[in-house]
Design a protein around this motif. Structure first.
Motif, PDB file in Angstrom:
ATOM      1  N   ASN A  19       0.607  -1.010  -0.302  1.00 51.70           N
ATOM      2  CA  ASN A  19      -0.176  -0.045   0.035  1.00 51.70           C
ATOM      3  C   ASN A  19       0.700   1.351   0.458  1.00 51.70           C
ATOM      4  O   ASN A  19       0.830   2.201  -1.030  1.00 51.70           O
ATOM      5  N   SER A  22       2.280   1.713  -3.157  1.00 51.04           N
ATOM      6  CA  SER A  22       1.584   2.490  -4.000  1.00 51.04           C
ATOM      7  C   SER A  22       1.149   3.761  -4.213  1.00 51.04           C
ATOM      8  O   SER A  22       0.913   4.587  -5.352  1.00 51.04           O
ATOM      9  N   ASN A  23       0.860   3.872  -3.469  1.00 48.82           N
ATOM     10  CA  ASN A  23       0.548   5.226  -2.407  1.00 48.82           C
ATOM     11  C   ASN A  23       1.087   6.561  -2.214  1.00 48.82           C
ATOM     12  O   ASN A  23       1.165   7.020  -3.133  1.00 48.82           O
ATOM     13  N   SER A 159      -4.308  -5.764  -2.230  1.00 49.99           N
ATOM     14  CA  SER A 159      -3.325  -5.067  -2.248  1.00 49.99           C
ATOM     15  C   SER A 159      -2.209  -4.867  -3.888  1.00 49.99           C
ATOM     16  O   SER A 159      -2.030  -3.499  -4.257  1.00 49.99           O
ATOM     17  N   SER A 160      -1.724  -6.074  -4.151  1.00 54.55           N
ATOM     18  CA  SER A 160      -0.894  -5.884  -5.032  1.00 54.55           C
ATOM     19  C   SER A 160      -1.872  -5.543  -6.713  1.00 54.55           C
ATOM     20  O   SER A 160      -1.346  -4.786  -7.226  1.00 54.55           O
ATOM     21  N   LEU A 163      -1.616  -1.628  -6.172  1.00 57.76           N
ATOM     22  CA  LEU A 163      -0.620  -1.417  -6.686  1.00 57.76           C
ATOM     23  C   LEU A 163      -0.378  -1.328  -8.460  1.00 57.76           C
ATOM     24  O   LEU A 163       0.219   0.060  -8.591  1.00 57.76           O
ATOM     25  N   SER A 166      -2.221   1.555  -9.788  1.00 54.81           N
ATOM     26  CA  SER A 166      -1.476   3.303  -9.322  1.00 54.81           C
ATOM     27  C   SER A 166      -0.599   3.535 -10.303  1.00 54.81           C
ATOM     28  O   SER A 166       0.275   4.486 -10.514  1.00 54.81           O
TER      29      SER A 166
END
Length: 437
Positions: A19, A22-23, A159-160, A163, A166
């Motif tokens: 995360n 990504s963020n 989360s992947s 990502l 993103s």
């Protein structure tokens, strides 16, 4: 699923690390926007984008429930092992996002007229802001649907995939920024067009990932349940609380930026750069908050709340470390780091004066972000709404008005610090009853 402390901790940091990566791409892309615009001959392009961003913050983040509401509700459905609810929540919120995005495009002219009439700035700043707005507004449907897609994957702790989205969205944004701003010379209009186009590419990929897991026949089977009144009522109540909470938050940020503008273009530009740094740290911390949100929701949905204290402890300590470290880095070397964002000497001077305010803003803010994620995962919208309204009305507005009256940017930063502190205190007082549920 969460029955061993060591596995629980490993899962938290695995989710959080993905995360965070990504963020971080979102504010890094924003910082590159600032860098491209901040190195143009005229600084009013940067200031204009900052001004228009206030309006888009209202337009988009008022609908932040499309991400936040989706994550908490999906996570709890995962905890209950209710796979039908997982898909249904995504579809319901996706249709809502599409309708809202189309409405924004239809109403773009009235929104622009009203928004720029309220915001105060020099004529050349407003002109640049309007050019940015006119390009970016066409990305509204994709942007809002992307909120849902990200929230849907986060709720499932995937989360992947967040990502991947993103990476695609932000790398495209940076490439198009360079192409449109530096190569084509489209200035603020180019920045808006780059962001809009990158959102549509992100949506195409995100919908493809959703479709991989849910065939068209599978989606068709949910038509009868789509308008289930009991499910819709629960979603609307929770999302309504989130809308009010988000509106108060964005109003605070908008007032801060608008009052910065009233203190002069140089102060506006300097405060914009510093708020980009706050955003950079906040997105970093939000990586932990998203993991907290997912695991708190799954734990609540499964009826296993034994690890909520442990989850919160890990989240708070990690977030605070990140917040204080981020502030310290920029305070210790302001000219070297902030000089990367703009080459205007007068702006760098003001940045050096105001940069110490990052310490209290990020210190209190890091705790507040972690607590936001925790209560979002528990779908406690009323607590989030109440805390944000109190922080805005009591922690921020009185001192912000004082800062405007005395034309003092230090008081303005103090009001932002008190706002973050008030968020932390008002949320923390509700923690004990969540452990006894």
């Amino acid at each position: 699923m969460l029955n061993q402390p060591s596995k629980f901790i490993r899962r938290f940091f695995k989710l959080a690390s993905v995360n965070v990566i990504s963020n971080l791409m979102v504010p890094l892309a924003g910082l590159l926007d600032v860098m491209f615009l901040g190195h143009l001959t005229e600084i009013h392009h940067l200031a204009g984008v900052a001004l228009a961003t206030i309006l888009f913050n209202y337009i988009y983040w008022t609908f932040g429930f499309l991400r936040m509401g989706t994550t908490g509700m999906v996570a709890q459905a995962i905890g209950r092992k209710d796979n039908q609810a997982v898909v249904l929540i995504g579809l319901q919120h996706g249709i809502i996002a599409l309708l809202l995005g189309i409405t924004i495009i239809i109403l773009q002219q009235p929104l622009q007229i009203l928004g720029f009439a309220i915001l105060s700035a020099a004529p050349e700043v407003k002109k640049s802001g309007m050019e940015f707005y006119n390009a970016l507004v066409w990305g509204a449907p994709a942007t809002l649907i992307n909120f849902v897609l990200i929230g849907w994957f986060l709720g499932q702790a995937k989360s992947s995939k967040v990502l991947l989205l993103s990476v695609i969205g932000n790398f495209t944004n940076v490439f198009l920024d360079y192409l449109f701003i530096v190569q084509f010379g489209w200035e603020s209009r180019g920045a808006g067009l780059a962001t809009a186009m990158s959102q549509y590419l992100m949506f195409i990929v995100g919908f493809g990932l959703f479709y991989q897991e849910n065939s068209w026949q599978n989606i068709q089977a949910f038509k009868k349940k789509f308008f289930d009144l009991s499910a819709l009522k629960t979603a609307l109540i929770f999302n309504g609380e989130i809308i009010i909470r988000t509106f108060a938050l964005i109003s605070t940020m908008a007032i801060f930026t608008n009052l910065s503008s009233s203190l002069g273009t140089e102060v506006l530009a300097a405060n914009t750069v510093l708020m980009q740094i706050v955003g950079l740290a906040a997105y970093f911390i939000d990586g932990l908050a998203f993991a907290t949100e997912s695991l708190a929701g799954i734990s609540q949905g499964s009826g296993n709340t034994n690890y909520l204290k442990q989850l919160l402890k890990i989240s708070l300590i990690s977030s605070l470390i990140i917040g204080l470290t981020s502030a310290t880095i920029f305070i210790s070397a302001p000219e070297q780091l902030l000089g990367l964002l703009t080459n205007h000497a007068e702006i760098i001077y003001k940045l050096r004066v105001y940069v110490p305010w990052l310490l209290p803003v990020l210190g209190f803010g890091s705790i507040a972000y972690a607590l936001d994620g925790y209560f979002l995962g528990l779908t406690q919208g009323h607590i989030l709404r109440q805390a944000m309204l109190i922080a805005t009305a009591i922690g921020f507005i009185p001192l912000a008005i004082t800062a405007w009256y005395f034309r003092n940017s230090h008081l303005l930063w103090l009001s932002m610090s008190l706002f973050m502190a008030a968020r932390t205190i008002t949320l923390a007082r509700h923690l004990p009853k969540t452990f006894s549920q």
